[in-house]
Design a protein around this motif. Structure first.
Motif, PDB file in Angstrom:
ATOM      1  N   THR A   1      11.288 -15.302  12.358  1.00 45.18           N
ATOM      2  CA  THR A   1      12.311 -14.528  11.675  1.00 45.18           C
ATOM      3  C   THR A   1      11.902 -14.399  10.221  1.00 45.18           C
ATOM      4  OG1 THR A   1      13.590 -16.498  11.153  1.00 45.18           O
ATOM      5  CG2 THR A   1      14.163 -15.336  13.181  1.00 45.18           C
ATOM      6  N   ILE A   2      12.172 -13.235   9.654  1.00 43.50           N
ATOM      7  CA  ILE A   2      11.802 -13.034   8.251  1.00 43.50           C
ATOM      8  C   ILE A   2      13.009 -12.678   7.389  1.00 43.50           C
ATOM      9  CG2 ILE A   2       9.413 -12.454   8.756  1.00 43.50           C
ATOM     10  CD1 ILE A   2      10.150  -9.514   8.405  1.00 43.50           C
ATOM     11  N   GLU A   3      14.194 -12.599   7.993  1.00 45.34           N
ATOM     12  CA  GLU A   3      15.380 -12.342   7.189  1.00 45.34           C
ATOM     13  C   GLU A   3      15.553 -13.494   6.209  1.00 45.34           C
ATOM     14  OE1 GLU A   3      20.172 -11.878   7.695  1.00 45.34           O
ATOM     15  OE2 GLU A   3      18.906 -11.284   9.359  1.00 45.34           O
ATOM     16  N   GLY A   4      15.779 -13.163   4.962  1.00 46.79           N
ATOM     17  CA  GLY A   4      15.929 -14.178   3.925  1.00 46.79           C
ATOM     18  C   GLY A   4      14.631 -14.531   3.224  1.00 46.79           C
ATOM     19  N   ASN A   5      13.491 -13.998   3.708  1.00 42.53           N
ATOM     20  CA  ASN A   5      12.229 -14.227   3.015  1.00 42.53           C
ATOM     21  C   ASN A   5      12.291 -13.581   1.639  1.00 42.53           C
ATOM     22  OD1 ASN A   5      11.277 -15.420   5.347  1.00 42.53           O
ATOM     23  ND2 ASN A   5       9.351 -14.302   5.335  1.00 42.53           N
ATOM     24  N   LYS A   6      11.732 -14.272   0.666  1.00 40.81           N
ATOM     25  CA  LYS A   6      11.703 -13.758  -0.697  1.00 40.81           C
ATOM     26  C   LYS A   6      10.283 -13.283  -1.002  1.00 40.81           C
ATOM     27  CE  LYS A   6      13.042 -14.800  -5.377  1.00 40.81           C
ATOM     28  NZ  LYS A   6      13.704 -15.726  -6.279  1.00 40.81           N
ATOM     29  N   TYR A   7      10.182 -12.133  -1.636  1.00 39.26           N
ATOM     30  CA  TYR A   7       8.900 -11.518  -1.957  1.00 39.26           C
ATOM     31  C   TYR A   7       8.744 -11.427  -3.474  1.00 39.26           C
ATOM     32  CZ  TYR A   7       8.881 -10.266   2.937  1.00 39.26           C
ATOM     33  OH  TYR A   7       8.907 -10.327   4.312  1.00 39.26           O
ATOM     34  N   ASN A   8       7.607 -11.890  -3.975  1.00 37.31           N
ATOM     35  CA  ASN A   8       7.312 -11.848  -5.403  1.00 37.31           C
ATOM     36  C   ASN A   8       5.948 -11.253  -5.641  1.00 37.31           C
ATOM     37  OD1 ASN A   8       9.586 -13.343  -6.728  1.00 37.31           O
ATOM     38  ND2 ASN A   8       8.933 -14.899  -5.270  1.00 37.31           N
ATOM     39  N   ARG A   9       5.834 -10.449  -6.699  1.00 30.05           N
ATOM     40  CA  ARG A   9       4.540  -9.879  -7.072  1.00 30.05           C
ATOM     41  C   ARG A   9       3.656 -10.996  -7.606  1.00 30.05           C
ATOM     42  NH1 ARG A   9       6.083  -5.981 -10.516  1.00 30.05           N
ATOM     43  NH2 ARG A   9       6.249  -4.475  -8.843  1.00 30.05           N
ATOM     44  N   ILE A  10       2.373 -10.971  -7.238  1.00 31.80           N
ATOM     45  CA  ILE A  10       1.418 -11.981  -7.688  1.00 31.80           C
ATOM     46  C   ILE A  10       0.159 -11.305  -8.210  1.00 31.80           C
ATOM     47  CG2 ILE A  10       2.205 -13.790  -6.098  1.00 31.80           C
ATOM     48  CD1 ILE A  10      -0.282 -13.098  -4.331  1.00 31.80           C
ATOM     49  N   ILE A  11      -0.631 -12.069  -8.940  1.00 30.28           N
ATOM     50  CA  ILE A  11      -1.978 -11.667  -9.319  1.00 30.28           C
ATOM     51  C   ILE A  11      -2.888 -12.634  -8.606  1.00 30.28           C
ATOM     52  CG2 ILE A  11      -3.635 -11.393 -11.179  1.00 30.28           C
ATOM     53  CD1 ILE A  11      -1.231 -10.910 -13.046  1.00 30.28           C
ATOM     54  N   PRO A  12      -3.592 -12.166  -7.555  1.00 30.52           N
ATOM     55  CA  PRO A  12      -4.408 -13.097  -6.759  1.00 30.52           C
ATOM     56  C   PRO A  12      -5.647 -13.596  -7.490  1.00 30.52           C
ATOM     57  CG  PRO A  12      -4.678 -10.866  -5.955  1.00 30.52           C
ATOM     58  CD  PRO A  12      -3.678 -10.802  -7.076  1.00 30.52           C
TER      59      PRO A  12
ATOM     60  N   ARG B   1       0.838  -1.200   0.000  1.00 33.78           N
ATOM     61  CA  ARG B   1       0.000   0.000   0.000  1.00 33.78           C
ATOM     62  C   ARG B   1       0.872   1.250   0.000  1.00 33.78           C
ATOM     63  NH1 ARG B   1      -5.251  -1.493   3.679  1.00 33.78           N
ATOM     64  NH2 ARG B   1      -6.014  -3.097   2.242  1.00 33.78           N
ATOM     65  N   ILE B   2       0.472   2.166  -0.843  1.00 32.51           N
ATOM     66  CA  ILE B   2       1.098   3.486  -0.899  1.00 32.51           C
ATOM     67  C   ILE B   2      -0.020   4.489  -0.687  1.00 32.51           C
ATOM     68  CG2 ILE B   2       2.350   5.131  -2.354  1.00 32.51           C
ATOM     69  CD1 ILE B   2       3.592   2.702  -3.784  1.00 32.51           C
ATOM     70  N   ASN B   3       0.144   5.363   0.297  1.00 34.72           N
ATOM     71  CA  ASN B   3      -0.905   6.322   0.667  1.00 34.72           C
ATOM     72  C   ASN B   3      -2.234   5.614   0.963  1.00 34.72           C
ATOM     73  OD1 ASN B   3       0.819   8.567   0.377  1.00 34.72           O
ATOM     74  ND2 ASN B   3       0.470   8.548  -1.830  1.00 34.72           N
ATOM     75  N   ASP B   4      -2.156   4.490   1.676  1.00 41.77           N
ATOM     76  CA  ASP B   4      -3.326   3.699   2.091  1.00 41.77           C
ATOM     77  C   ASP B   4      -4.112   3.087   0.933  1.00 41.77           C
ATOM     78  OD1 ASP B   4      -2.900   4.048   4.842  1.00 41.77           O
ATOM     79  OD2 ASP B   4      -3.903   6.002   4.799  1.00 41.77           O
ATOM     80  N   VAL B   5      -3.493   2.970  -0.238  1.00 42.62           N
ATOM     81  CA  VAL B   5      -4.145   2.369  -1.405  1.00 42.62           C
ATOM     82  C   VAL B   5      -3.316   1.168  -1.856  1.00 42.62           C
ATOM     83  CG1 VAL B   5      -4.836   2.734  -3.810  1.00 42.62           C
ATOM     84  CG2 VAL B   5      -5.091   4.592  -2.151  1.00 42.62           C
ATOM     85  N   THR B   6      -3.978   0.020  -2.074  1.00 40.45           N
ATOM     86  CA  THR B   6      -3.279  -1.161  -2.559  1.00 40.45           C
ATOM     87  C   THR B   6      -2.827  -0.928  -3.990  1.00 40.45           C
ATOM     88  OG1 THR B   6      -4.512  -2.666  -1.131  1.00 40.45           O
ATOM     89  CG2 THR B   6      -3.495  -3.628  -3.088  1.00 40.45           C
ATOM     90  N   VAL B   7      -1.512  -1.114  -4.229  1.00 38.89           N
ATOM     91  CA  VAL B   7      -0.964  -0.941  -5.574  1.00 38.89           C
ATOM     92  C   VAL B   7      -0.490  -2.263  -6.186  1.00 38.89           C
ATOM     93  CG1 VAL B   7      -0.340   1.490  -5.242  1.00 38.89           C
ATOM     94  CG2 VAL B   7       1.316  -0.296  -4.685  1.00 38.89           C
ATOM     95  N   ASP B   8      -0.174  -3.246  -5.364  1.00 38.62           N
ATOM     96  CA  ASP B   8       0.283  -4.556  -5.845  1.00 38.62           C
ATOM     97  C   ASP B   8       0.036  -5.597  -4.762  1.00 38.62           C
ATOM     98  OD1 ASP B   8       1.454  -4.134  -8.461  1.00 38.62           O
ATOM     99  OD2 ASP B   8       3.090  -3.073  -7.455  1.00 38.62           O
ATOM    100  N   TYR B   9      -0.003  -6.860  -5.198  1.00 43.78           N
ATOM    101  CA  TYR B   9      -0.110  -7.990  -4.269  1.00 43.78           C
ATOM    102  C   TYR B   9       1.181  -8.794  -4.353  1.00 43.78           C
ATOM    103  CZ  TYR B   9      -5.028  -6.790  -4.187  1.00 43.78           C
ATOM    104  OH  TYR B   9      -6.206  -6.108  -4.039  1.00 43.78           O
ATOM    105  N   TYR B  10       1.579  -9.365  -3.210  1.00 46.26           N
ATOM    106  CA  TYR B  10       2.831 -10.097  -3.131  1.00 46.26           C
ATOM    107  C   TYR B  10       2.646 -11.387  -2.343  1.00 46.26           C
ATOM    108  CZ  TYR B  10       5.471  -6.159  -4.937  1.00 46.26           C
ATOM    109  OH  TYR B  10       5.961  -5.184  -5.756  1.00 46.26           O
TER     110      TYR B  10
END
Length: 190
Positions: free
Chosen positions: A179-190, A90-99
Motif C-alpha cells: 500500500t502506498i496511501e500515506g507515503n510522503k514524497y520529497n524532492r532530493i538531490i541524488p 519525468r515529463i515528456n519522457d525527460v527527468t525533471v526532478d528526483y524524489y
C-alpha cells in the motif's frame, strides 16, 4: 614569525573552507553518479511496467507527468515499520526532478517487501501541486491500481478523470499487499 603564522592561518582557513565545501557538495549530490543510477533503474521499471501491465502505455500517453519509484523497500517488525525508495519525475519522457518516498507504519506486521510504483499525474494542477509541495503525501483521493500479476490497467473515463493514478507492481517479499496511501514524497538531490 608573525607573517608566517598569518600565512599559515590564512592557508589553513582556505584549505578548511575548501574541504568543507567539498564535503557539502558530496552531501548534496554535486558531482555524484546518483542521478544516473536512479535514471537507469527508472528506465528498467518503465520497461517492465509497459511490458507486463497492459494499459499503462495508454495511461502514460494521457498523463502530464509520471513519478516512477523503481524500488521501494518496506520492512515491518512486530510494532513499527516503514518504507523507503528513490525515483524520478519525468515529463515528456525527460527527468525533471528526483524524489524519495518514505512511510511509517504501526501495528502487527512482520517481514520485508520490495515493490515498484508509478504515480501518473493526469492534470496540470495535480502535477503543479506535487512539484510545489515541500513534502507531498499521497491521499485517499488518488485512484489505486495494484497489479501482482500481468493484470490489465484499464484507462476508462472514470480513471482518466482522477487527478493522480497510482500503479503498484513487481511485488516481492513476505508482507502481503503493498500500500502506498500515506507515503510522503520529497524532492532530493541524488
Amino acid at each position: 614569525m608573525g607573517n608566517e603564522f598569518k600565512n599559515m592561518s590564512r592557508r589553513s582557513v582556505l584549505v578548511g573552507a575548501a574541504a568543507f565545501g567539498g564535503l557539502a557538495a558530496c552531501g548534496n549530490g554535486v558531482g555524484s553518479q546518483g542521478g544516473a543510477k536512479i535514471d537507469a533503474r527508472v528506465d528498467q521499471a518503465f520497461n517492465f511496467m509497459y511490458t507486463n501491465i497492459p494499459g499503462t502505455q495508454d495511461l502514460a500517453q494521457k498523463a502530464v507527468g509520471i513519478l516512477m519509484m523503481p524500488v521501494v523497500s518496506k520492512v515491518g517488525l512486530i510494532g513499527p515499520g516503514g518504507s523507503y525508495g528513490r525515483g524520478a519525475l519525468r515529463i515528456n519522457d525527460v527527468t525533471v526532478d528526483y524524489y524519495s518516498t518514505t512511510s511509517a507504519t504501526f501495528g502487527f506486521q512482520l517481514g520485508a517487501q520490495q515493490y515498484s510504483n508509478a504515480l501518473f499525474f493526469m492534470t496540470e494542477e495535480a502535477l503543479s501541486d506535487f512539484r510545489r509541495s515541500p513534502g507531498w503525501t499521497l491521499g485517499a483521493d488518488a485512484e489505486y491500481v495494484i497489479s501482482n500479476e500481468a493484470g490489465n490497467v484499464g484507462v476508462d473515463t472514470t480513471t482518466a478523470l482522477s487527478p493522480v493514478i497510482a500503479v503498484v507492481f513487481g511485488q516481492a517479499g513476505l508482507i502481503a499487499g503493498a500500500t502506498i496511501e500515506g507515503n510522503k514524497y520529497n524532492r532530493i538531490i541524488p
